[in-house]
Design an enzyme around this catalytic site. Structure first.
Site, PDB file in Angstrom:
ATOM      1  N   GLU A  40       0.822  -1.212   0.000  1.00 57.87           N
ATOM      2  CA  GLU A  40       0.000   0.000   0.000  1.00 57.87           C
ATOM      3  C   GLU A  40       0.857   1.264   0.000  1.00 57.87           C
ATOM      4  O   GLU A  40       0.537   2.246  -0.651  1.00 57.87           O
ATOM      5  CB  GLU A  40      -0.959   0.023   1.201  1.00 57.87           C
ATOM      6  N   TYR A 123      -6.308   6.110   4.955  1.00 53.36           N
ATOM      7  CA  TYR A 123      -6.434   5.176   3.838  1.00 53.36           C
ATOM      8  C   TYR A 123      -5.673   3.866   4.116  1.00 53.36           C
ATOM      9  O   TYR A 123      -6.231   2.769   3.995  1.00 53.36           O
ATOM     10  CB  TYR A 123      -5.916   5.820   2.526  1.00 53.36           C
ATOM     11  N   ASP A 141      -9.512   6.110  -1.997  1.00 59.45           N
ATOM     12  CA  ASP A 141      -8.360   6.671  -2.716  1.00 59.45           C
ATOM     13  C   ASP A 141      -8.894   7.291  -4.011  1.00 59.45           C
ATOM     14  O   ASP A 141     -10.117   7.367  -4.202  1.00 59.45           O
ATOM     15  CB  ASP A 141      -7.303   5.583  -2.985  1.00 59.45           C
TER      16      ASP A 141
END
Ligand code: SF4
Length: 348
Positions: A40, A123, A141
């Site tokens: 990520e 996030y 996102d």
């Protein structure tokens, strides 16, 4: 359709599609929260195809959180060199050290707990907790923003905090009770492969019957964004100082943009370079021009080679003279990597 039935139908269609269409990406092979965390962070502002080789090398060298936490930043940076936005690597390293010290190396399962870790924002916390632990936490996102604003024909400016808060709420309200991680990934995958910024593939979209933008025949009208910041064009100058078969490289200060990476001396003004080198300009031989793009800057980097006669006068700190053939061993940001590769080609 009643709104509950409507979201159940949307969940079902998206999950069904994701099961069949999801790209087989290396970080999707298991639910190891550490590997999901690494992927990520690497994927922020970076394309999937660029990330894959970096991720694969990374997990061989740092297969566990502990192995990364125990490595020094100098050992870590070569594995990030070229990916850009180097602060991400430093924060990831700081984050895993924090988890080792505070949680005995076990990554917390709850998004709220995850957000206490340096470098983990809302996030990333949502992605780790939902994908690795199936916690009911949303992710929003750029891809999800596009899908949600289109599905619901939201015409508000997504540059505004209030609008973004509404999108996080909306994303949360859509979550299923099971397969939360798959659902979040399905939304992102839809944005990345079907609900594209331009020419979205609406006829192939599994949720087009739910999509207000599609029904109005105006998918590209969303999301609405206030005008983007203007790109600034700059020139920079780099001098490659050469002494016999060696070249001077300089380690960047910790805490700076390229902290802990190596670069060739560089300046934002030619006059400053000439002053520092203190020699006649004719001794500099222009070698190459490189275009480099980061955040809101487009930089044209003019690279000159400079044969040094007296190395005692070189006015730089944290430097090293290294053989051309050894340049491969040092971690450079991508634009200085190109300079190093040219040097290897010419001299090594
Ligand atoms: Fe995006 Fe088109 Fe699907 Fe709507 S129908 S979600 S605009 S791809």
């Amino acid at each position: 359709m009643h709104s509950n039935i409507r979201s159940l139908d949307l969940q079902k269609k998206l999950l069904y599609w994701y099961d069949r269409q999801a790209r087989a990406l290396p970080w999707r092979q298991n639910k190891d929260p550490y590997k999901i965390w690494v992927s990520e962070i690497m994927l922020q502002q970076t394309q999937v195809k660029t990330v894959i080789p970096y991720f694969l090398k990374w997990v061989v060298r740092f297969p566990t959180l502990k192995s990364l936490a125990e490595a020094s930043l100098d050992q870590v940076m070569p594995y990030w060199a070229g990916l850009g936005y180097y602060r991400r690597a430093r924060m990831l390293h700081e984050g895993v050290r924090f988890v080792l010290a505070q949680y005995g190396g076990r990554i917390p399962a709850k998004a709220l707990e995850l957000r206490k870790i340096p470098g983990i924002g809302r996030y990333t916390a949502g992605a780790i907790s939902s994908i690795a632990f199936n916690e009911k936490s949303p992710v929003v996102d750029g891809n999800v923003i596009r899908v949600l604003t289109r599905l619901n024909a939201i015409r508000k400016d997504v540059g505004k905090t209030k609008v973004m808060k509404g999108l996080w709420k909306l994303a949360e309200s859509l979550l299923p009770s099971k397969k939360v991680g798959d659902f979040n990934q399905a939304l992102m995958e839809l944005g990345a492969t079907v609900c594209l910024p331009e020419n979205p593939k609406c006829p192939d979209c599994p949720v087009n019957s739910h999509c207000a933008a599609f029904q109005k025949n105006e998918p590209e009208a969303y999301p609405v964004k206030s005008k983007r910041e203007k790109i600034e064009r700059l020139r920079a100058f780099s001098s490659v100082l050469i002494k016999k078969n060696k070249v001077l490289i300089q380690k960047q200060k910790q805490g700076e943009r390229w902290g802990n990476l190596w670069m060739f001396p560089y300046w934002m003004k030619r006059e400053a370079m000439m002053k520092d080198l203190g020699e006649h300009p004719r001794e500099l031989v222009h070698q190459q021009s490189l275009n480099h793009h980061f955040t809101k800057y487009k930089i044209r980097l003019e690279v000159s080679h400079y044969q040094v006669k007296d190395a005692t006068n070189v006015p730089f700190k944290r430097t090293k003279w290294v053989a051309f053939s050894d340049l491969k061993k040092y971690a450079f940001p991508s634009h200085h990597r190109k300079i190093a590769d040219t040097l290897i080609e010419i001299y090594a």
